[in-house]
Design an enzyme around this catalytic site. Structure first.
Site, short mmCIF file in Angstrom:
data_model
loop_
_atom_site.label_atom_id
_atom_site.label_comp_id
_atom_site.label_asym_id
_atom_site.label_seq_id
_atom_site.Cartn_x
_atom_site.Cartn_y
_atom_site.Cartn_z
N HIS A 196 0.83 -1.20 0.00
CA HIS A 196 0.00 0.00 0.00
C HIS A 196 0.86 1.25 0.00
O HIS A 196 0.54 2.25 -0.64
CB HIS A 196 -0.93 0.00 1.22
CG HIS A 196 -2.19 -0.77 1.01
ND1 HIS A 196 -3.03 -1.11 2.02
CD2 HIS A 196 -2.73 -1.29 -0.13
CE1 HIS A 196 -4.06 -1.78 1.53
NE2 HIS A 196 -3.90 -1.91 0.24
N GLU A 244 -1.84 -14.16 -17.57
CA GLU A 244 -1.08 -13.91 -16.33
C GLU A 244 -0.35 -15.14 -15.83
O GLU A 244 0.41 -15.06 -14.87
CB GLU A 244 -2.03 -13.43 -15.24
CG GLU A 244 -2.73 -12.13 -15.54
CD GLU A 244 -3.71 -11.78 -14.45
OE1 GLU A 244 -3.34 -11.00 -13.56
OE2 GLU A 244 -4.85 -12.29 -14.49
N ASN A 295 2.84 -8.35 -14.22
CA ASN A 295 3.28 -8.53 -12.84
C ASN A 295 3.11 -9.98 -12.39
O ASN A 295 4.05 -10.61 -11.89
CB ASN A 295 2.48 -7.61 -11.91
CG ASN A 295 2.70 -6.15 -12.20
OD1 ASN A 295 3.61 -5.80 -12.94
ND2 ASN A 295 1.88 -5.30 -11.64
N ASP A 296 1.91 -10.51 -12.56
CA ASP A 296 1.68 -11.90 -12.17
C ASP A 296 2.38 -12.86 -13.10
O ASP A 296 2.86 -13.92 -12.67
CB ASP A 296 0.17 -12.20 -12.12
CG ASP A 296 -0.42 -11.91 -10.76
OD1 ASP A 296 0.26 -12.16 -9.75
OD2 ASP A 296 -1.56 -11.42 -10.68
N CYS A 301 -1.28 -4.66 -19.64
CA CYS A 301 -1.79 -3.74 -18.62
C CYS A 301 -1.02 -3.88 -17.31
O CYS A 301 -1.41 -3.28 -16.31
CB CYS A 301 -3.28 -3.97 -18.38
SG CYS A 301 -3.68 -5.63 -17.79
#
Length: 821
Positions: free
Chosen positions: A450, A675, A698-699, A746
C-alpha cells in the site's frame, strides 16, 4: 572418520548443483555439491572448520573441516565483478569457526541486481578423498537445517607423479578478475583430463592444478605473470590446455563478433532499490523516525477508559474521513479501508473486554490489534503483509489519539526532502507535506505494498525494497534519487545530477497522441482503481482505460456489493471517460486479498490457490451479479470485459456461457488476461475464441520466475524484463497476430519506458499504464523508431538476465532522450 553433517549456510531454495546456471559449477569442474538460492543475506558456517581462504572480492569462502575435507561456498554467480561491493566479511583466514557462525553478510538487493544470479553453490573441492552425500533438493530450507554430509571415499585417488620429462611455459593472466573460483574450476577440470601432474607457480607460491582452492590461494590478478609446469605422458597437452584458460582464449573466441554485455556495477556511494515510480530529484535526506509510545497498562476506571476510547475512535474516524476527501485515487481508497477496519467488531469486542478487566484504553486497543495481527501472520499467508501493515497503522494512530499531543513526534520536512524510512505506514505517508517532498526511499516495502501504491500516486520519484544499506545515509545528506535507474546516490557530483535530471525532464510533460519517431501509432491507456483515478488519467493524456480494477467495490466490507451498486459505480466511471474505451476486469480476489463475506478457507500458498476467475466460478452468485452490472452500463464507446487468472479455455467458455444466459444479445467484447505461463503457452487457443487478450506482466513474472512478488527479499528479482517472461509475452503476441485479435499489456511493464519500447518491438501496440507514468512512457516512445524497438526486443530475447535487458534498454532510452540517435 565419522560422517560430517553439513548444515544449510543460508535460508533459501535447495537445488541440485547441476541446475546452477554456470557450467563451471553445474558440470562439476569445481567438485561435487549442492546449491541454495537464498532468501536472506547472511552466510554462516555449515560445519566446524578452519577458514582457509576468503576471496579478495569477499564473495566466497573456503573452509577445511577437521578431517581435511574442503568446502567452497560461492555467493551468487559472477559476483567477483562487484569487487567486494555489498559484502561484509566477518571472519579471517586461519580462524576456527563453529557451525552456525557468521561468515559473510551481503546485501541481497544490490548484489542481486548486479549479479548473474544469487544462487550459491556449496562445493566439496577435494573430492578425491571424500564424498558429498546430499539431501533431497527442490525444497525450501532454513539456515542450520541439514542438507547433506561428507564421508571418506571408499577408494582414495592416487596422487603419485607420472614419469616423464618436465614441460613448462610462462603466461600472463588475461582474465579480467584473475584466478577466482570459476577459472580455478576450469583449470582444475582441464588438469584432470590429462595423464600429467601440473603445477602453477606465481612468485614463491605454488599450487596443484587439480586443486581449485590452491589455485585461488595464489591470489593471481589480471596481468600477473604465471608459470605452468607438468610431468607425465601428456605434459605438453595439459600445459597448453591450461594456458588457453589463463590467457582467456576460449572466452575471447566465444565472444568474437558479439559485444560483451555486463550489468553496470553500483558505485560505493550508490544504493540499489526497486522503482515504484520513475523519475529523478536532488534533495536533502530526511529520516522518518517512529517514536516509541509508552502506554500505561492499568486504566483509570472502566467508565473513563470507555469514554476515552470512544472519543479517540471518533477523532481517528474524522482524520480518516478528511484524508479520504482530500486525497485522490489509492490514498483515498486506503483511508476508507482504514475507516472500516476501525469498526471491526471482533477487535473492538476484545478491546472492551480488556477495558472491563481494568486495562487502559490504549493498552486494550493495542493488545486487541496485536492479537489480530498475529492471527494474520499465523495464517501462513505471506501475501497478507499489506493488511498486517494496515492493522499496525490503525493501532498506532488510535493509540496516539488516546495519548494526546505528547505522542506526536516532530516530522517537519525541509524543502526538497527525500524521505527515508525503514518502513512507512500508509497513514504516515498520507500525512506528509507533499509540497516539500522531492522523493521517497523505503528500506523494507515491496513494490505492490500500500505504501508503494500511495507513493506512486503522490507523483514523486520512489524507490522501495532498498534493504539495510539505506541506514548508512545520514540525515541531512545531499542525495540524488534516480528512480528511473533504480538507485539512490549519496553526495552526487554536479555531472551526475545534471544527467539524471535532464533524462527525467525529457520523460515528462508529453501529452497528445502516442507514436514512435517514424509515425507508428501506439494506443496509450490507463489503469484505474476507482472513479477518483479518471480525472488524473485524462489529464495525463490517457486514451481510455485498459484495466478497471473492480476490487475497490468488494474490499473492506462485510457483504458483497449488489448488482445495482456495482452498475452505478461502473456507469459513473464510464460517464467520466466519455467516448474513450473502457475495459473492466472481473473480480480478481481470493486468498491473497481476503474479504469476510467470501469465507474461503486459509490456504498455505494463496498465490497458487483460489483467486481471480477461480473465485468467481466458485461463487457464481458473485459472478452473475457482476456480469449483470457490467452489461447494464450504457455507453457509445467500446466496452470490454476481461477475465483474470485464466489458465484453461474451459474457464473462458464458462464465463461466456454465463454472459449469454444473462443476455443472449449482449454485444460486449470478452477477453482473457494472460497472467500464467499456461495461458501464455495456450494463447493460440484463447485467441481463437476470445475477442482480445491482455497481458498482466506482474503476475506473469511472478509465476514464470516462481517468486512471490510481494516478498521484499525477492522484489528486485521479480522483473517483467526477464528474458523468460519476454519470451512468454512474445508467444502470446504471435498467437494473437495469427488470429487477427488485439493484444495489450496492462501490467507494470507497460508503465516503464524500457518495458514499453520492448513491448512495441514484440508487436504489442496497446499499453495500459499507471496514470503518473504516461508522460514518461509517451516521451520514450516518441524518441525511438519501430525498427529500434524491434531490434531492442530481439536483443532482449537473447539476453541472459533482466539486468542485461535493462542495461541495453537504458542505452536506447537515454540516447533517445538526448537526441543522440
Amino acid at each position: 572418520m565419522k560422517p560430517i553433517a553439513i548444515l544449510a549456510p543460508l535460508a533459501g531454495w535447495l537445488t541440485k548443483l547441476e541446475d546452477v546456471p554456470d557450467p563451471v559449477f553445474a558440470e562439476g569442474m569445481m567438485g561435487s555439491g549442492i546449491a541454495i538460492d537464498p532468501v536472506d543475506g547472511l552466510l554462516t558456517a555449515p560445519c566446524d572448520a578452519e577458514v582457509v581462504l576468503v576471496a579478495a572480492a569477499s564473495h566466497s569462502v573456503t573452509l577445511r573441516a577437521v578431517d581435511g575435507a574442503e568446502l567452497l561456498i560461492h555467493i551468487g554467480l559472477e559476483t567477483v565483478a562487484l569487487a567486494g561491493r555489498g559484502f561484509d566479511v566477518r571472519v579471517k583466514e586461519g580462524q576456527q569457526v563453529r557451525a552456525g557462525d557468521a561468515l559473510i553478510e551481503f546485501e541481497m538487493d544490490s548484489v542481486g541486481l548486479q549479479a548473474k544470479s544469487l544462487v550459491t553453490p556449496i562445493v566439496l573441492t577435494n573430492e578425491g578423498g571424500f564424498r558429498f552425500i546430499t539431501e533431497a533438493t527442490g525444497r525450501l530450507v532454513q539456515r542450520g537445517e541439514p542438507i547433506g554430509h561428507i564421508e571418506p571415499a571408499q577408494e582414495m585417488v592416487s596422487t603419485s607423479r607420472h614419469s616423464g620429462d618436465l614441460f613448462e611455459t610462462h603466461g600472463v593472466v588475461q582474465l579480467e578478475h584473475g584466478l577466482h573460483a570459476r577459472p580455478a574450476g576450469r583449470i582444475s577440470d582441464s588438469a584432470k583430463h590429462f595423464r600429467a601432474d601440473v603445477t602453477l607457480s606465481a612468485g614463491d607460491r605454488t599450487a596443484s592444478a587439480r586443486s581449485p582452492v590452491a589455485i585461488m590461494a595464489l591470489d593471481v590478478r589480471h596481468g600477473d605473470p604465471i608459470n605452468i609446469s607438468a610431468r607425465g605422458e601428456q605434459a605438453q597437452e595439459a600445459v597448453q590446455a591450461i594456458l588457453r584458460v589463463i590467457e582467456d582464449r576460449d572466452t575471447a573466441q566465444r565472444s568474437a563478433g558479439a559485444a560483451p554485455v555486463v550489468a553496470a556495477a553500483l558505485a560505493s556511494n550508490e544504493i540499489a532499490g526497486v522503482s515504484a515510480l520513475a523519475g529523478a530529484a536532488v534533495g536533502t535526506a530526511k529520516w522518518w523516525r517512529r517514536s516509541t509510545l509508552d502506554v500505561p497498562e492499568q486504566g483509570k476506571g472502566e467508565a473513563e477508559e470507555r469514554a476515552a476510547f470512544e472519543a479517540a475512535k471518533a477523532q481517528v474516524h474524522k482524520q480518516l474521513q478528511d484524508l479520504a476527501a482530500g486525497t485522490d485515487g489509492a490514498g483515498s481508497e486506503i483511508a476508507r479501508a482504514h475507516m472500516s477496519l476501525l469498526q471491526d467488531e471482533a477487535v473492538n469486542a476484545e478491546a472492551y473486554a480488556q477495558i472491563s478487566a481494568g486495562k487502559s484504553a490504549a493498552y486494550a486497543w493495542r493488545a486487541a490489534m496485536a492479537s489480530a495481527v498475529e492471527t494474520l501472520r499465523g495464517s501462513g499467508n505471506a501475501m497478507l503483509r499489506e493488511r498486517v501493515a494496515d492493522l499496525e497503522d490503525l493501532s498506532d494512530r488510535t493509540v496516539r489519539a488516546l495519548l494526546g499531543d505528547k505522542a506526536e513526534p516532530d516530522r517537519k520536512l525541509p524543502d526538497g526532502a527525500v524521505l527515508l524510512a525503514e518502513d512507512l505506514l500508509p497513514s504516515e505517508l498520507l500525512s506528509v507535506d507533499r509540497t516539500k517532498l522531492a522523493g521517497i526511499c523505503i528500506g523494507g516495502a515491496g513494490p505492490t505494498s500500500h505504501v508503494a501504491i500511495i507513493a506512486a500516486s503522490l507523483g514523486v520519484p520512489t524507490l522501495v525494497g532498498m534493504g539495510a544499506r539505506l541506514g548508512k545515509v545520514a540525515d541531512g545528506a545531499r542525495v540524488l534519487i534516480d528512480a528511473s535507474a533504480g538507485k539512490l546516490v549519496i553526495g552526487p557530483c554536479a555531472e551526475q545530477e545534471a544527467e539524471a535530471l535532464s533524462l527525467a525532464a525529457a520523460l515528462t510533460g508529453h501529452t497528445g497522441a502516442c507514436a514512435t519517431s517514424d509515425g507508428h501509432a501506439v494506443a496509450l491507456l490507463a489503469n484505474l482503481g476507482s472513479l477518483a483515478d479518471v480525472e488524473t488519467a485524462v489529464a495525463a493524456g490517457a486514451e481510455g482505460c485498459g484495466l478497471l480494477r473492480t476490487e475497490f467495490l468488494f474490499l473492506d466490507r462485510n457483504q458483497a456489493p449488489t448488482a445495482e451498486e456495482q452498475a452505478e459505480a461502473y456507469q459513473a466511471i464510464s460517464d467520466a471517460l466519455g467516448d474513450r474505451p473502457l475495459t473492466i476486469r472481473t473480480l480478481d480476489i481470493g486468498g491473497d486479498k481476503p474479504v469476510p463475506f467470501l469465507d474461503l478457507p486459509a490456504e498455505e500458498n494463496p498465490a497458487l490457490g483460489v483467486r481471480g476467475i477461480r473465485t468467481s466460478l466458485a461463487r457464481p452468485d458473485l459472478l452473475d451479479a457482476q456480469l449483470r452490472a457490467v452489461l447494464a452500463v450504457r455507453r457509445t464507446a467500446p466496452l470490454k470485459l476481461m477475465i483474470p487468472m485464466v489458465s484453461s479455455i474451459a474457464e473462458f467458455r464458462l464465463v461466456r456461457e454465463r454472459v449469454s444466459a444473462i443476455d443472449a444479445a449482449a454485444s460486449i467484447k470478452l477477453g482473457v488476461m494472460i497472467e500464467t505461463p499456461a495461458a501464455a503457452l495456450l494463447a493460440d487457443q484463447f485467441a481463437a475464441e476470445a475477442d482480445f487478450l491482455s497481458i498482466g506482466s506482474n503476475d506473469l513474472a511472478q509465476y514464470a520466475l516462481a517468486m512471490d512478488r510481494t516478498n521484499p527479499a525477492l522484489a528486485a528479482s521479480v522483473d517483467g524484463l526477464h528474458p523468460a517472461v519476454l519470451r512468454l509475452i512474445e508467444t502470446a503476441a504471435q498467437a494473437a497476430d495469427r488470429q487477427g485479435k488485439p493484444i495489450s499489456v496492462c501490467g507494470g511493464l507497460a508503465s516503464e519506458p524500457a518495458g514499453a519500447i520492448i513491448l512495441i518491438g514484440l508487436e504489442i501496440h496497446e499499453l495500459s499504464a499507471v496514470p503518473a507514468t504516461l508522460a514518461g512512457v509517451r516521451a520514450a516512445i516518441a524518441g525511438v523508431s519501430l525498427d529500434d524497438c524491434r531490434s531492442l526486443a530481439e536483443r532482449a530475447l537473447r539476453a541472459e538476465s533482466a539486468a542485461e535487458v535493462r542495461m541495453i534498454a537504458a542505452e536506447l532510452v537515454t540516447a533517445a532522450s538526448k537526441g543522440d540517435r
